[in-house]
Design a protein around this motif. Structure first.
Motif, PDB file in Angstrom:
ATOM      1  N   SER A  14       0.966  -1.182  -0.123  1.00  0.00           N
ATOM      2  CA  SER A  14       0.088  -0.109  -0.015  1.00  0.00           C
ATOM      3  C   SER A  14       1.045   1.180  -0.077  1.00  0.00           C
ATOM      4  O   SER A  14       1.845   1.315   0.802  1.00  0.00           O
ATOM      5  N   GLY A  15       0.599   2.292  -0.759  1.00  0.00           N
ATOM      6  CA  GLY A  15       1.296   3.262  -0.900  1.00  0.00           C
ATOM      7  C   GLY A  15       2.618   3.651  -2.000  1.00  0.00           C
ATOM      8  O   GLY A  15       3.149   4.416  -2.006  1.00  0.00           O
ATOM      9  N   ALA A  16       2.602   2.063  -2.424  1.00  0.00           N
ATOM     10  CA  ALA A  16       3.498   2.186  -3.611  1.00  0.00           C
ATOM     11  C   ALA A  16       3.591   3.130  -4.824  1.00  0.00           C
ATOM     12  O   ALA A  16       2.531   3.761  -4.914  1.00  0.00           O
ATOM     13  N   THR A  17       4.801   3.442  -5.174  1.00  0.00           N
ATOM     14  CA  THR A  17       4.809   4.561  -6.204  1.00  0.00           C
ATOM     15  C   THR A  17       5.270   4.061  -7.763  1.00  0.00           C
ATOM     16  O   THR A  17       5.424   2.804  -7.632  1.00  0.00           O
ATOM     17  N   VAL A  18       5.090   4.837  -8.551  1.00  0.00           N
ATOM     18  CA  VAL A  18       5.274   4.432  -9.894  1.00  0.00           C
ATOM     19  C   VAL A  18       6.746   3.990 -10.113  1.00  0.00           C
ATOM     20  O   VAL A  18       7.145   2.817 -10.691  1.00  0.00           O
ATOM     21  N   ALA A  19       7.694   4.626  -9.393  1.00  0.00           N
ATOM     22  CA  ALA A  19       9.171   4.140  -9.209  1.00  0.00           C
ATOM     23  C   ALA A  19       9.269   2.801  -9.034  1.00  0.00           C
ATOM     24  O   ALA A  19       9.784   1.978  -9.487  1.00  0.00           O
ATOM     25  N   GLN A  20       8.471   2.329  -7.670  1.00  0.00           N
ATOM     26  CA  GLN A  20       8.521   0.983  -7.453  1.00  0.00           C
ATOM     27  C   GLN A  20       7.958  -0.086  -8.504  1.00  0.00           C
ATOM     28  O   GLN A  20       8.719  -1.157  -8.494  1.00  0.00           O
ATOM     29  N   LEU A  25      10.085  -4.470 -12.938  1.00  0.00           N
ATOM     30  CA  LEU A  25      10.242  -4.880 -14.252  1.00  0.00           C
ATOM     31  C   LEU A  25      11.592  -4.830 -14.781  1.00  0.00           C
ATOM     32  O   LEU A  25      12.108  -5.445 -15.687  1.00  0.00           O
ATOM     33  N   THR A  26      11.870  -3.607 -14.555  1.00  0.00           N
ATOM     34  CA  THR A  26      13.738  -3.279 -15.061  1.00  0.00           C
ATOM     35  C   THR A  26      14.447  -2.470 -13.994  1.00  0.00           C
ATOM     36  O   THR A  26      13.720  -1.681 -13.358  1.00  0.00           O
ATOM     37  N   GLU A  27      15.702  -2.752 -14.264  1.00  0.00           N
ATOM     38  CA  GLU A  27      16.450  -1.879 -13.329  1.00  0.00           C
ATOM     39  C   GLU A  27      17.117  -0.952 -14.189  1.00  0.00           C
ATOM     40  O   GLU A  27      18.118  -0.159 -13.952  1.00  0.00           O
ATOM     41  N   ALA A  28      16.785  -0.587 -15.424  1.00  0.00           N
ATOM     42  CA  ALA A  28      17.355   0.053 -16.399  1.00  0.00           C
ATOM     43  C   ALA A  28      16.929   1.586 -15.896  1.00  0.00           C
ATOM     44  O   ALA A  28      15.926   2.084 -15.205  1.00  0.00           O
ATOM     45  N   VAL A  29      17.867   2.550 -16.095  1.00  0.00           N
ATOM     46  CA  VAL A  29      17.694   3.977 -15.420  1.00  0.00           C
ATOM     47  C   VAL A  29      17.688   5.143 -16.831  1.00  0.00           C
ATOM     48  O   VAL A  29      17.388   6.178 -16.385  1.00  0.00           O
ATOM     49  N   SER A  30      17.701   4.480 -17.860  1.00  0.00           N
ATOM     50  CA  SER A  30      17.491   5.386 -18.906  1.00  0.00           C
ATOM     51  C   SER A  30      16.607   4.613 -19.936  1.00  0.00           C
ATOM     52  O   SER A  30      16.781   3.345 -20.056  1.00  0.00           O
ATOM     53  N   LEU A  60       7.364   1.036 -20.518  1.00  0.00           N
ATOM     54  CA  LEU A  60       8.098   0.868 -22.005  1.00  0.00           C
ATOM     55  C   LEU A  60       9.609   1.001 -21.971  1.00  0.00           C
ATOM     56  O   LEU A  60      10.131   2.216 -21.174  1.00  0.00           O
ATOM     57  N   THR A  61      10.364   0.414 -22.607  1.00  0.00           N
ATOM     58  CA  THR A  61      11.700   0.488 -22.686  1.00  0.00           C
ATOM     59  C   THR A  61      12.191   0.647 -24.142  1.00  0.00           C
ATOM     60  O   THR A  61      11.732  -0.109 -24.961  1.00  0.00           O
ATOM     61  N   ALA A  62      13.090   1.581 -24.284  1.00  0.00           N
ATOM     62  CA  ALA A  62      13.658   1.686 -25.692  1.00  0.00           C
ATOM     63  C   ALA A  62      14.617   0.381 -26.089  1.00  0.00           C
ATOM     64  O   ALA A  62      15.359   0.006 -25.174  1.00  0.00           O
ATOM     65  N   VAL A  63      14.423  -0.021 -27.351  1.00  0.00           N
ATOM     66  CA  VAL A  63      15.227  -1.148 -27.849  1.00  0.00           C
ATOM     67  C   VAL A  63      16.015  -0.617 -29.021  1.00  0.00           C
ATOM     68  O   VAL A  63      15.346   0.007 -29.791  1.00  0.00           O
ATOM     69  N   GLN A  64      17.196  -0.816 -29.176  1.00  0.00           N
ATOM     70  CA  GLN A  64      18.215  -0.573 -30.230  1.00  0.00           C
ATOM     71  C   GLN A  64      18.110  -1.640 -31.409  1.00  0.00           C
ATOM     72  O   GLN A  64      17.790  -2.846 -30.877  1.00  0.00           O
ATOM     73  N   GLY A  65      18.488  -1.257 -32.440  1.00  0.00           N
ATOM     74  CA  GLY A  65      18.326  -2.307 -33.490  1.00  0.00           C
ATOM     75  C   GLY A  65      17.599  -1.476 -34.809  1.00  0.00           C
ATOM     76  O   GLY A  65      17.067  -0.642 -34.896  1.00  0.00           O
TER      77      GLY A  65
END
Length: 66
Positions: A14-20, A25-30, A60-65
């Motif tokens: 309860s009280g979780a944030t979008v960041a959590q 799902l991902t540990e990506a920072v960018s 959503l995460t960016a994907v190169q290619g």
């Protein structure tokens, strides 16, 4: 509390944030974008935007290619 992240149910405290939710799902920072109930949430607001029961979060995460 139960929220939907990328179409799948996830249990968050309860009280979780979008960041959590993003960290589930991902540990990506960018290269990450988030929508909460179909509204884009700016990165600066992730840690201050709290979630409610049955919210829908899309990460959503960016994907190169080519």
């Amino acid at each position: 509390m139960n929220v939907i992240i990328n179409g799948a149910a996830h249990e968050l405290p309860s009280g979780a944030t979008v960041a959590q939710a993003v960290q589930k799902l991902t540990e990506a920072v960018s290269g990450v974008a988030v929508a909460l109930n179909d509204e884009v949430v700016s990165r600066g607001a992730w840690s201050s935007t709290t979630l409610s029961e049955a919210d829908r979060v899309e990460v959503l995460t960016a994907v190169q290619g080519g």
